[in-house]
Scaffold this motif. Structure first.
Motif, short mmCIF file in Angstrom:
data_model
loop_
_atom_site.label_atom_id
_atom_site.label_comp_id
_atom_site.label_asym_id
_atom_site.label_seq_id
_atom_site.Cartn_x
_atom_site.Cartn_y
_atom_site.Cartn_z
N LEU A 10 0.83 -1.20 0.00
CA LEU A 10 0.00 0.00 0.00
C LEU A 10 0.87 1.26 0.00
O LEU A 10 0.55 2.24 -0.68
CB LEU A 10 -0.95 0.00 1.20
CG LEU A 10 -2.09 -1.02 1.14
CD1 LEU A 10 -2.73 -1.19 2.51
CD2 LEU A 10 -3.12 -0.62 0.08
N LEU A 11 1.97 1.23 0.76
CA LEU A 11 2.90 2.36 0.74
C LEU A 11 3.45 2.58 -0.66
O LEU A 11 3.55 3.71 -1.14
CB LEU A 11 4.05 2.13 1.73
CG LEU A 11 3.70 2.21 3.22
CD1 LEU A 11 4.86 1.71 4.06
CD2 LEU A 11 3.32 3.63 3.61
N GLU A 12 3.78 1.49 -1.33
CA GLU A 12 4.28 1.58 -2.70
C GLU A 12 3.20 2.14 -3.63
O GLU A 12 3.46 3.02 -4.45
CB GLU A 12 4.73 0.20 -3.19
CG GLU A 12 5.28 0.20 -4.58
CD GLU A 12 5.68 -1.19 -5.07
OE1 GLU A 12 6.22 -1.26 -6.19
OE2 GLU A 12 5.44 -2.19 -4.37
N GLN A 13 1.97 1.65 -3.50
CA GLN A 13 0.86 2.12 -4.34
C GLN A 13 0.58 3.61 -4.10
O GLN A 13 0.18 4.32 -5.03
CB GLN A 13 -0.42 1.31 -4.07
CG GLN A 13 -0.30 -0.17 -4.36
CD GLN A 13 0.15 -0.44 -5.77
OE1 GLN A 13 -0.47 -0.02 -6.73
NE2 GLN A 13 1.27 -1.14 -5.91
N ALA A 14 0.78 4.05 -2.86
CA ALA A 14 0.55 5.46 -2.51
C ALA A 14 1.76 6.34 -2.85
O ALA A 14 1.76 7.53 -2.55
CB ALA A 14 0.21 5.57 -1.02
N LYS A 15 2.77 5.71 -3.46
CA LYS A 15 3.99 6.42 -3.86
C LYS A 15 4.67 7.10 -2.66
O LYS A 15 5.14 8.24 -2.74
CB LYS A 15 3.72 7.41 -4.98
CG LYS A 15 3.18 6.73 -6.23
CD LYS A 15 3.05 7.67 -7.38
CE LYS A 15 2.50 7.09 -8.65
NZ LYS A 15 2.22 5.74 -8.81
N SER A 16 4.72 6.37 -1.54
CA SER A 16 5.36 6.87 -0.33
C SER A 16 6.87 6.91 -0.51
O SER A 16 7.44 6.17 -1.32
CB SER A 16 5.01 5.97 0.86
OG SER A 16 3.62 5.97 1.07
N ILE B 209 -3.06 11.29 3.92
CA ILE B 209 -4.34 11.27 3.21
C ILE B 209 -4.23 10.38 1.96
O ILE B 209 -5.13 9.60 1.65
CB ILE B 209 -4.81 12.69 2.85
CG1 ILE B 209 -5.26 13.42 4.12
CG2 ILE B 209 -5.91 12.68 1.80
CD1 ILE B 209 -5.48 14.91 3.95
N VAL B 210 -3.11 10.49 1.25
CA VAL B 210 -2.90 9.67 0.05
C VAL B 210 -2.89 8.19 0.43
O VAL B 210 -3.53 7.37 -0.23
CB VAL B 210 -1.59 10.06 -0.67
CG1 VAL B 210 -1.26 9.09 -1.79
CG2 VAL B 210 -1.68 11.49 -1.21
N LEU B 211 -2.19 7.83 1.51
CA LEU B 211 -2.14 6.43 1.95
C LEU B 211 -3.54 5.94 2.37
O LEU B 211 -3.96 4.85 1.98
CB LEU B 211 -1.16 6.25 3.11
CG LEU B 211 -1.11 4.84 3.72
CD1 LEU B 211 -0.67 3.80 2.69
CD2 LEU B 211 -0.18 4.82 4.93
N ILE B 212 -4.26 6.74 3.12
CA ILE B 212 -5.60 6.35 3.56
C ILE B 212 -6.53 6.19 2.36
O ILE B 212 -7.25 5.20 2.25
CB ILE B 212 -6.17 7.36 4.58
CG1 ILE B 212 -5.44 7.21 5.92
CG2 ILE B 212 -7.67 7.19 4.76
CD1 ILE B 212 -5.74 8.31 6.93
N ASP B 213 -6.49 7.15 1.44
CA ASP B 213 -7.33 7.06 0.24
C ASP B 213 -7.02 5.80 -0.56
O ASP B 213 -7.93 5.11 -1.03
CB ASP B 213 -7.17 8.30 -0.64
CG ASP B 213 -7.84 9.54 -0.06
OD1 ASP B 213 -8.65 9.40 0.89
OD2 ASP B 213 -7.56 10.65 -0.56
N LYS B 214 -5.73 5.50 -0.73
CA LYS B 214 -5.34 4.31 -1.50
C LYS B 214 -5.80 3.04 -0.77
O LYS B 214 -6.31 2.11 -1.40
CB LYS B 214 -3.82 4.30 -1.70
CG LYS B 214 -3.31 3.10 -2.48
CD LYS B 214 -3.99 2.86 -3.81
CE LYS B 214 -3.64 3.83 -4.87
NZ LYS B 214 -4.23 3.50 -6.20
#
Length: 172
Positions: A88-94, A147-152
């Motif tokens: 998920l961190l990867e998908q959220a481009k963390s 917010i990006v991580l939560i949304d993803k």
């Protein structure tokens, strides 16, 4: 020393001295005792900044509960909570860095950074090496990144058929 509280008022006297008054209801007794322990005449650096909103313990619990529920879904992209979290961190481009460590150090590294993904193994001059992607986890994120991580996470959960109504109420 870090003191957090709500500014009740401030005053400047005729000699230019500034006095800050903090609301004892929000400053807490421990903070007031810390301030009282300062020595008169001592030099101190005072930084005044707005308190940033932080994720609550409840929000963190719900995020991990949702990740757990996602892992138990048969069509989940990962079935281990930490692996799914990293995905998920990867998908959220963390944010992340690549780290190369000896093979026997991977678990020690994982315990200290937690959000780690093994990328590949390779031979080194003195043994096997492991290339890892180490993510900056949610505890280090600013509000926008969180917010990006939560949304993803909510988006993927919905794609997996999970009802996210309750999670949205707490996480947003």
């Amino acid at each position: 020393m870090k003191v957090i509280g709500t500014l009740a008022s401030n005053e400047v006297d005729t000699q230019g001295s500034i006095t800050f008054y903090f609301d004892p209801q929000t400053s807490g007794q421990r903070n007031l005792i810390k301030l009282q322990s300062l020595e008169e005449g001592g030099e101190y650096l005072l930084t005044v900044e707005s308190k940033k909103a932080v994720r609550t313990h409840r929000q963190n619990s719900y995020l991990w509960a949702l990740i757990g529920e996602m892992c138990r879904t048969p069509n989940s992209p990962r079935h281990d909570e930490w692996e799914l979290y990293c995905w998920l961190l990867e998908q959220a481009k963390s944010k992340f860095i690549f780290v190369q460590v000896p093979e026997d150090a991977v678990e020690r590294l994982r315990k200290s950074v937690r959000a780690l993904e093994v990328i590949r193994y390779k031979k080194g001059p003195k043994g096997n090496l492991v290339v890892c992607r180490v993510f900056e986890g949610s505890s280090k994120m600013n509000k926008k990144e969180m917010i990006v991580l939560i949304d993803k996470t909510l988006e993927v959960a919905e794609e997996l058929g999970i009802d996210t109504t309750l999670y949205k109420e707490v996480l947003k």
